[in-house]
Motif scaffolding. Structure first.
Motif, mmCIF file in Angstrom:
data_model
loop_
_atom_site.group_PDB
_atom_site.id
_atom_site.type_symbol
_atom_site.label_atom_id
_atom_site.label_comp_id
_atom_site.label_asym_id
_atom_site.label_seq_id
_atom_site.Cartn_x
_atom_site.Cartn_y
_atom_site.Cartn_z
ATOM 1 N N CYS A 42 0.848 -1.199 0.000
ATOM 2 C CA CYS A 42 0.000 0.000 0.000
ATOM 3 C C CYS A 42 0.881 1.245 0.000
ATOM 4 C CB CYS A 42 -0.897 0.012 1.224
ATOM 5 S SG CYS A 42 -1.855 1.541 1.276
ATOM 6 N N PHE A 62 -0.024 4.371 0.521
ATOM 7 C CA PHE A 62 -0.519 5.509 1.307
ATOM 8 C C PHE A 62 0.157 5.564 2.684
ATOM 9 C CE2 PHE A 62 -3.690 4.594 -1.893
ATOM 10 C CZ PHE A 62 -3.859 5.852 -2.455
ATOM 11 N N CYS A 64 -1.261 6.502 5.955
ATOM 12 C CA CYS A 64 -2.126 6.713 7.119
ATOM 13 C C CYS A 64 -1.331 6.434 8.402
ATOM 14 C CB CYS A 64 -3.333 5.801 7.038
ATOM 15 S SG CYS A 64 -4.170 5.920 5.440
ATOM 16 N N PHE A 100 -2.123 5.570 11.317
ATOM 17 C CA PHE A 100 -2.571 4.540 12.264
ATOM 18 C C PHE A 100 -2.323 3.131 11.717
ATOM 19 C CE2 PHE A 100 -5.902 5.861 9.418
ATOM 20 C CZ PHE A 100 -6.387 4.661 8.922
ATOM 21 N N CYS A 101 -1.653 3.058 10.576
ATOM 22 C CA CYS A 101 -1.562 1.776 9.877
ATOM 23 C C CYS A 101 -0.115 1.387 9.620
ATOM 24 C CB CYS A 101 -2.318 1.918 8.554
ATOM 25 S SG CYS A 101 -2.325 0.435 7.563
ATOM 26 N N ARG A 104 1.581 -1.758 7.420
ATOM 27 C CA ARG A 104 1.483 -3.035 6.704
ATOM 28 C C ARG A 104 2.735 -3.245 5.869
ATOM 29 N NH1 ARG A 104 -4.906 -3.341 5.220
ATOM 30 N NH2 ARG A 104 -5.534 -2.971 7.353
ATOM 31 N N ASP A 160 -5.697 -4.120 0.174
ATOM 32 C CA ASP A 160 -5.786 -2.925 1.017
ATOM 33 C C ASP A 160 -6.630 -1.860 0.315
ATOM 34 O OD1 ASP A 160 -4.251 -4.099 2.968
ATOM 35 O OD2 ASP A 160 -2.368 -3.440 2.057
ATOM 36 N N SER A 161 -6.372 -1.627 -0.961
ATOM 37 C CA SER A 161 -7.185 -0.691 -1.761
ATOM 38 C C SER A 161 -7.292 -1.288 -3.165
ATOM 39 C CB SER A 161 -6.532 0.682 -1.853
ATOM 40 O OG SER A 161 -6.361 1.221 -0.576
ATOM 41 N N ARG A 184 -10.458 2.827 -0.994
ATOM 42 C CA ARG A 184 -10.480 4.192 -0.481
ATOM 43 C C ARG A 184 -11.457 5.029 -1.292
ATOM 44 N NH1 ARG A 184 -5.656 6.386 1.857
ATOM 45 N NH2 ARG A 184 -6.083 8.245 0.601
ATOM 46 N N LYS A 216 -4.927 10.618 6.259
ATOM 47 C CA LYS A 216 -5.722 9.689 5.470
ATOM 48 C C LYS A 216 -5.725 10.119 3.998
ATOM 49 C CE LYS A 216 -8.523 6.309 4.815
ATOM 50 N NZ LYS A 216 -8.238 4.907 5.015
HETATM 51 S S1 SF4 Z 1 -5.237 2.440 6.116
HETATM 52 FE FE1 SF4 Z 1 -5.465 1.530 4.097
HETATM 53 S S2 SF4 Z 1 -4.847 3.171 2.688
HETATM 54 FE FE2 SF4 Z 1 -4.097 3.767 4.708
HETATM 55 S S3 SF4 Z 1 -1.951 2.995 4.732
HETATM 56 FE FE3 SF4 Z 1 -3.277 1.413 5.676
HETATM 57 S S4 SF4 Z 1 -3.803 0.012 4.018
HETATM 58 FE FE4 SF4 Z 1 -3.032 1.900 3.095
#
Ligand code: SF4
Ligand code: B12
Length: 472
Positions: A210, A212, A214, A216-217, A219, A254-255, A284, A321
Motif C-alpha cells: 500500500c 498511502f 495513514c 494509524f496503519c 502493513r 488494502d485498496s 479508499r 488519510k
Molecule cells: S489504512 Fe489503508 S490506505 Fe491507509 S496505509 Fe493502511 S492500508 Fe493503506
C-alpha cells in the motif's frame, strides 16, 4: 521434507475495541498467507505440505495436539500477528511437546515488526520476514546449512548464540508468477462471513503493498509499492474457485481500485466469462469514480468497504488519510446509486479528538447511510506513526508492544490514545455510536426489506439484539 503449516487457535487474541457481537459474527476466513506458501511449495518444490487451520476447525489445544501428533512433519510453520502472539506461543509449545526438537518457523506481520524479540522466544528456530513464498522455500531447501542460509535474504535464525538477520526479502515484482493459494489443503467449504448471504466464502488478494501513509496503519511486511496481479490471472483464480463450489469472494486488497484500468479489465473479464459470483471489495473513497463503480456493479460486485475513519477534516488530516469529507460523500452517493452495499469503517479516540469531533463522526455515519457501519476505538498498533508519536509526546507512557513482544502475557492490555478521554469513556462512546446507528427506525426497515431468508433473518436479528443490549 514434510512441512506442516498451522493457523493457531484464536483463544487469546489481543482485543481491538470491538464489541463482542461484531467479533462473534465475524465468521472465519481462510489463512491466505499459509495457503500461498503451500501453493508455492506444491508447484516449485518436492516438499509435502499439510495445513491445520485450528480456527475454522474450532480445535482446542488438546485436539490440536492430537492432530499434530498424528502427522508426519519435519518442519512446522506458524503464522503470527502481534495480536495473536499468545496463541502462536501456545502452539509452538505444544508442537515442541508432541514433536520435541522439530524445527519451528514463524512468519507474518509480527515477525517483520519484532524479529529480534520473536527469535528469542523459546523453541522458535527460524523467522521468515516479509513476503514468504520464495524465502520459505529457500529456507526449507537449505535448512541444515547455516552458511547457505546466511545468503538468503528475509531470514532470521540463531547460530551459536548469535542472532543472524539476513535483511528483508525481495518482493516478487510479478505477482502472476505466484501460484494460487492451495485452498484444497483446508476444509474450504467451512469458511463463512456474516456480511454475505451465501454460506461458502473465500478471500482473494489481487495486489500487495500500500503506497498511502495513514498514521494509524503499518502493513510494511508486504511493502509500500503497489504490486498488482493481471486481470487474467485473477479471473482464472475465481474460475478455479467456482469449480470448487465457492461463489462468494471477499477481496481483501488494502485498496482494490488503485489502478482503475486494471479494475475495469477484471470486471470486463468477469462479465465475458459469465462468472456468476458474489463479491465485495475494500478500497479508499479517493480511488473510485462513477465509471469504475458502474463496472463493478455490472460485474456483480455486491459490496464496497470504505475506510472513512472520521467525520472531520481536522482528524482526517491528523490521520494523514489523504481524503476529504466531500470525496467520502461522493463515493457513498455513487456506490448507492449503483445499488452496491457499503460498509463504512470509523475510528474514535484519535489524537486531539474532542467530543464535538466524535459527534461529527457519528453524524457523518448516519448521513452517509451505509448499509453497515463498523466503529473501533483507535489502538495505536505497533510500528505505526501514531504509536511512535504517542511515545514521543508522552500520551503513550512506554513501549507497550515491544515489552509484549519480549515477554508476551495473556493479560496484556493494548494502549489507547488517552489524551482527552479514558479507555472506559471511549468504549462507552463506541457503544453509543453503534446504538445510534443500528437502532434508527429507517435503518431497521431498510435491513428488513433486504432480508433474503430465514437463516439470514436469524443471524441479523441476533446481531441486532446483541447490539441494542450492549452495556455502555
Ligand atoms: S489504512 Fe489503508 S490506505 Fe491507509 S496505509 Fe493502511 S492500508 Fe493503506
Ligand atoms: C484478511 C485479513 C484478516 C482476515 C483473515 C486473517 C487471515 N488469517 O488471513 C480477518 C478478518 C479474519 C483478520 C483478522 C484479524 N486481523 Co487481519 N488482516 C487481513 C489482511 C487485510 C490481509 C491478510 C492477507 O491475506 N494478506 C495476504 C497474504 C499473502 O499475506 P500474509 O498473510 O501477510 O502472508 C504472507 C507473509 O506475511 C508471510 N507469512 C505469513 N504467515 C507465515 C507463516 C510462515 C511459517 C512463513 C514462513 C511466512 C508467513 O508469507 C505470506 C505469503 O507471502 C491484513 C492486511 C495485509 N495487507 O496484509 C490484515 C492484518 C494481517 N490483520 C491484522 C490484525 C490486527 C488482525 C486481528 C488481530 C484484528 C484485530 N483484533 O485488530 C484479527 C486476528 C485474527 C486471527 N486470530 O487470526 C493486522 C496485523 C498487525 C500485526 N502487527 O500483526 C494486519 C496487518 C492489518 C493491520 N491492522 O494493519 N484479518
Amino acid at each position: 521434507m514434510n512441512v506442516l503449516l498451522i493457523n493457531p487457535p484464536c483463544e487469546n487474541e489481543i482485543t481491538a475495541a470491538l464489541p463482542a457481537v461484531i467479533k462473534k459474527e465475524r465468521g472465519c476466513n481462510p489463512p491466505l498467507g499459509l495457503l500461498y506458501l503451500a501453493g508455492y511449495l506444491e508447484k516449485f518444490s518436492s516438499h509435502k505440505v499439510t495445513i491445520i487451520d485450528a480456527q475454522v476447525e474450532e480445535l482446542s489445544y488438546q485436539s490440536l495436539m492430537s492432530r499434530i501428533g498424528a502427522m508426519k512433519a519435519d518442519v512446522v510453520g506458524i503464522t503470527a500477528m502481534t495480536m495473536t502472539l499468545i496463541d502462536v506461543i501456545k502452539t509452538v509449545n505444544i508442537v515442541n511437546v508432541v514433536k520435541p526438537g522439530i524445527k519451528i518457523v514463524l512468519g507474518g506481520p509480527h515477525v517483520h515488526l519484532y524479529p529480534r524479540e520473536t527469535i528469542s522466544l523459546a523453541n522458535v528456530d527460524y523467522l521468515v520476514i516479509g513476503e514468504g513464498e520464495k524465502t520459505f522455500k529457500n529456507l526449507l531447501d537449505n535448512i541444515d546449512d547455516k552458511a547457505e542460509l546466511r545468503k538468503i535474504p528475509g531470514l532470521v535464525f540463531k547460530n551459536n548464540g548469535e542472532i543472524v538477520n539476513t535483511g528483508f526479502s525481495l518482493f516478487s515484482e510479478n505477482l502472476d508468477e505466484i501460484p494460487f493459494p492451495a485452498r484444497h489443503l483446508v476444509p474450504y467449504k467451512k469458511y463463512t462471513s456474516v456480511l454475505t448471504q451465501n454460506d461458502v466464502i473465500t478471500t482473494v488478494i489481487t495486489s500487495r503493498g500500500c503506497p498511502f501513509k495513514c498514521t494509524f496503519c503499518n502493513r510494511l511486511h508486504l511493502g509500500k509499492k503497489f504490486r498488482a496481479r493481471s486481470a487474467d490471472n485473477i479471473v482464472e483464480e475465481l474460475e478455479e474457485c467456482t469449480r470448487m463450489g465457492i461463489n462468494t469472494f471477499l477481496f481483501y486488497d488494502d485498496s482494490f481500485t488503485i489502478n482503475k484500468k486494471r479494475v475495469i479489465e477484471i470486471c470486463e473479464k468477469i462479465v465475458e466469462r459469465q462468472l456468476k459470483i458474489n463479491w465485495n471489495i475494500r478500497t479508499r473513497v479517493d480511488v473510485v469514480d462513477e465509471e469504475l463503480i458502474r463496472h463493478l456493479s455490472m460485474a456483480g460486485c455486491k459490496g464496497i468497504h470504505y475506510g472513512v475513519e472520521s467525520g472531520t477534516e481536522k482528524i482526517l488530516k491528523i490521520l494523514r488519510k489523504g481524503i476529504t469529507i466531500e470525496q467520502i460523500q461522493k463515493a457513498f452517493y455513487l456506490t448507492a446509486k449503483y445499488k452496491i452495499a457499503t460498509l463504512a469503517y470509523f475510528m474514535i479516540g484519535n489524537p486531539t479528538e474532542t467530543l464535538e469531533d466524535i459527534k461529527a463522526t457519528f453524524q457523518l455515519m448516519r448521513k452517509l447511510r451505509p448499509d453497515y457501519a463498523h466503529i473501533t476505538v483507535l489502538i495505536p498498533f505497533p510500528g505505526t506513526k501514531i504509536y511512535l508519536d504517542g511515545q514521543k509526546q508522552g500520551v503513550i507512557k512506554k513501549d507497550y508492544w515491544k515489552e509484549f513482544a519480549q515477554n508476551p502475557m495473556s493479560d496484556f492490555k493494548p494502549p489507547y490514545w488517552e489524551e482527552l478521554f479514558s479507555q472506559d469513556e471511549l468504549n462507552s462512546l463506541l457503544i453509543k455510536g453503534y446504538k445510534q446507528f443500528y437502532s434508527r427506525p429507517l435503518y431497521i426497515v431498510k435491513r428488513l426489506i433486504k432480508i433474503k431468508s430465514f437463516s439470514d433473518f436469524k443471524k441479523k436479528a441476533t446481531a441486532g439484539i446483541r447490539i441494542l443490549t450492549m452495556k455502555g
